[in-house]
Write a protein that holds these residues in place. Structure first.
Motif, mmCIF file in Angstrom:
data_model
loop_
_atom_site.group_PDB
_atom_site.id
_atom_site.type_symbol
_atom_site.label_atom_id
_atom_site.label_comp_id
_atom_site.label_asym_id
_atom_site.label_seq_id
_atom_site.Cartn_x
_atom_site.Cartn_y
_atom_site.Cartn_z
ATOM 1 N N PRO A 1 -29.825 11.099 -3.783
ATOM 2 C CA PRO A 1 -28.754 11.536 -3.484
ATOM 3 C C PRO A 1 -27.555 11.352 -4.588
ATOM 4 N N SER A 2 -26.474 12.148 -4.206
ATOM 5 C CA SER A 2 -25.094 11.766 -4.953
ATOM 6 C C SER A 2 -24.794 10.388 -4.284
ATOM 7 N N SER A 3 -23.951 9.657 -4.902
ATOM 8 C CA SER A 3 -23.254 8.320 -4.497
ATOM 9 C C SER A 3 -22.356 8.727 -3.306
ATOM 10 N N PHE A 4 -22.419 7.729 -2.360
ATOM 11 C CA PHE A 4 -21.564 7.700 -1.210
ATOM 12 C C PHE A 4 -21.280 6.392 -0.749
ATOM 13 N N PRO A 5 -19.830 6.274 -0.202
ATOM 14 C CA PRO A 5 -19.388 5.039 0.109
ATOM 15 C C PRO A 5 -20.255 4.246 1.182
ATOM 16 N N ILE A 6 -20.405 2.762 1.040
ATOM 17 C CA ILE A 6 -20.891 2.042 2.021
ATOM 18 C C ILE A 6 -20.025 0.849 2.597
ATOM 19 N N HIS A 7 -19.547 0.684 3.760
ATOM 20 C CA HIS A 7 -18.755 -0.205 4.049
ATOM 21 C C HIS A 7 -19.424 -1.426 4.601
ATOM 22 N N TYR A 8 -18.834 -2.545 4.402
ATOM 23 C CA TYR A 8 -19.455 -3.817 5.112
ATOM 24 C C TYR A 8 -17.860 -4.451 5.697
ATOM 25 N N ILE A 9 -18.002 -5.169 6.754
ATOM 26 C CA ILE A 9 -16.975 -5.787 7.700
ATOM 27 C C ILE A 9 -17.275 -7.324 7.496
ATOM 28 N N ARG A 10 -15.815 -7.965 7.172
ATOM 29 C CA ARG A 10 -15.844 -9.481 7.315
ATOM 30 C C ARG A 10 -15.145 -9.825 8.599
ATOM 31 N N ASN A 11 -15.692 -10.722 9.562
ATOM 32 C CA ASN A 11 -15.314 -10.875 10.864
ATOM 33 C C ASN A 11 -14.236 -12.164 10.567
ATOM 34 N N ASP B 1 -21.268 -2.176 8.162
ATOM 35 C CA ASP B 1 -20.600 -1.359 9.254
ATOM 36 C C ASP B 1 -21.796 -0.107 9.541
ATOM 37 N N ILE B 2 -22.419 -0.275 10.197
ATOM 38 C CA ILE B 2 -23.543 0.925 10.509
ATOM 39 C C ILE B 2 -22.998 2.018 11.270
ATOM 40 N N ALA B 3 -21.757 1.865 12.020
ATOM 41 C CA ALA B 3 -21.376 3.009 12.680
ATOM 42 C C ALA B 3 -20.707 3.900 11.556
ATOM 43 N N TYR B 4 -20.342 3.490 10.289
ATOM 44 C CA TYR B 4 -19.860 4.049 9.461
ATOM 45 C C TYR B 4 -20.919 4.441 8.284
ATOM 46 N N ASN B 5 -21.780 3.623 7.806
ATOM 47 C CA ASN B 5 -22.921 4.035 7.101
ATOM 48 C C ASN B 5 -23.960 4.863 7.530
ATOM 49 N N VAL B 6 -24.556 4.475 8.706
ATOM 50 C CA VAL B 6 -25.447 5.627 8.964
ATOM 51 C C VAL B 6 -25.409 7.044 8.731
ATOM 52 N N PRO B 7 -24.133 7.664 9.342
ATOM 53 C CA PRO B 7 -23.864 9.026 9.216
ATOM 54 C C PRO B 7 -23.776 9.486 7.870
ATOM 55 N N ARG B 8 -23.188 8.690 6.950
ATOM 56 C CA ARG B 8 -23.184 8.700 5.478
ATOM 57 C C ARG B 8 -24.437 8.946 4.711
ATOM 58 N N ILE B 9 -25.107 7.992 5.200
ATOM 59 C CA ILE B 9 -26.659 7.896 4.701
ATOM 60 C C ILE B 9 -27.326 9.023 5.162
ATOM 61 N N PHE B 10 -27.342 9.388 6.243
ATOM 62 C CA PHE B 10 -28.171 10.551 6.907
ATOM 63 C C PHE B 10 -27.689 11.790 6.126
ATOM 64 N N GLU B 11 -26.400 12.267 6.164
ATOM 65 C CA GLU B 11 -25.794 13.199 5.410
ATOM 66 C C GLU B 11 -26.262 13.266 3.811
ATOM 67 N N ALA B 12 -26.249 12.189 3.321
ATOM 68 C CA ALA B 12 -26.478 12.267 1.884
ATOM 69 C C ALA B 12 -27.885 12.672 1.656
ATOM 70 N N PHE B 13 -28.704 12.123 2.433
ATOM 71 C CA PHE B 13 -30.379 12.432 2.293
ATOM 72 C C PHE B 13 -30.627 13.717 2.955
ATOM 73 N N TRP B 14 -29.924 14.522 3.995
ATOM 74 C CA TRP B 14 -30.246 15.678 4.381
ATOM 75 C C TRP B 14 -28.898 16.479 4.588
ATOM 76 N N THR B 15 -28.848 17.159 3.261
ATOM 77 C CA THR B 15 -27.501 17.750 3.039
ATOM 78 C C THR B 15 -27.140 18.986 4.032
ATOM 79 N N GLN B 16 -28.497 19.549 4.529
ATOM 80 C CA GLN B 16 -27.925 20.421 5.569
ATOM 81 C C GLN B 16 -27.667 20.163 6.919
ATOM 82 N N ALA B 17 -27.497 18.820 7.142
ATOM 83 C CA ALA B 17 -27.285 18.423 8.380
ATOM 84 C C ALA B 17 -25.818 17.622 8.339
#
Length: 121
Positions: free
Chosen positions: A25-35, A43-59
């Motif tokens: 897929p095209s590049s997409f942002p990935i977030h990490y969190i420092r506590n 930050d899986i709440a942010y990353n998983v939806p972006r990864i999912f949509e990047a690989f399945w563009t119709q979803a």
């Protein structure tokens, strides 16, 4: 054994870790969190939806939930309040700690035609 659509990864979106094998897929942002302890985690709440949509563009991901922190000694299996793409529910304080479980609701095409809201956990 024959590969069927019941095999994780064989159908689109059936395995979040391998959403579309071979697709670049095209590049997409990935977030990490420092506590506050200087620990860094995904930050899986942010990353998983972006990864999912990047690989399945119709979803289109509609909402995401993660597992809650039970206490300082571990994680609960209970899911947080759903964070919707509209922003509703996304201020839950336990949405973005280190998580080990994520569930998403998404709208995507079906093999029979049309689009339906589906879930993956």
């Amino acid at each position: 054994k024959i590969l069927t659509l019941r095999t994780p990864g064989a159908g689109m979106g059936s395995c979040l870790l391998l959403p579309n094998i071979g697709y670049n897929p095209s590049s997409f942002p990935i977030h990490y969190i420092r506590n506050s302890n200087a620990q860094v985690y995904e930050d899986i709440a942010y990353n998983v939806p972006r990864i999912f949509e990047a690989f399945w563009t119709q979803a289109k991901v509609l909402g995401v939930q993660t597992n809650d922190i039970l206490d300082n000694n571990g994680l609960s299996n209970d899911l947080t309040t759903k964070c919707l793409v509209t922003g509703e529910g996304c201020i839950a304080p336990n949405l973005r700690p280190p998580n080990s479980r994520v569930a998403i609701d998404f709208n995507g095409p079906t093999r029979g035609g049309g689009r339906v809201t589906q879930s993956a956990d």
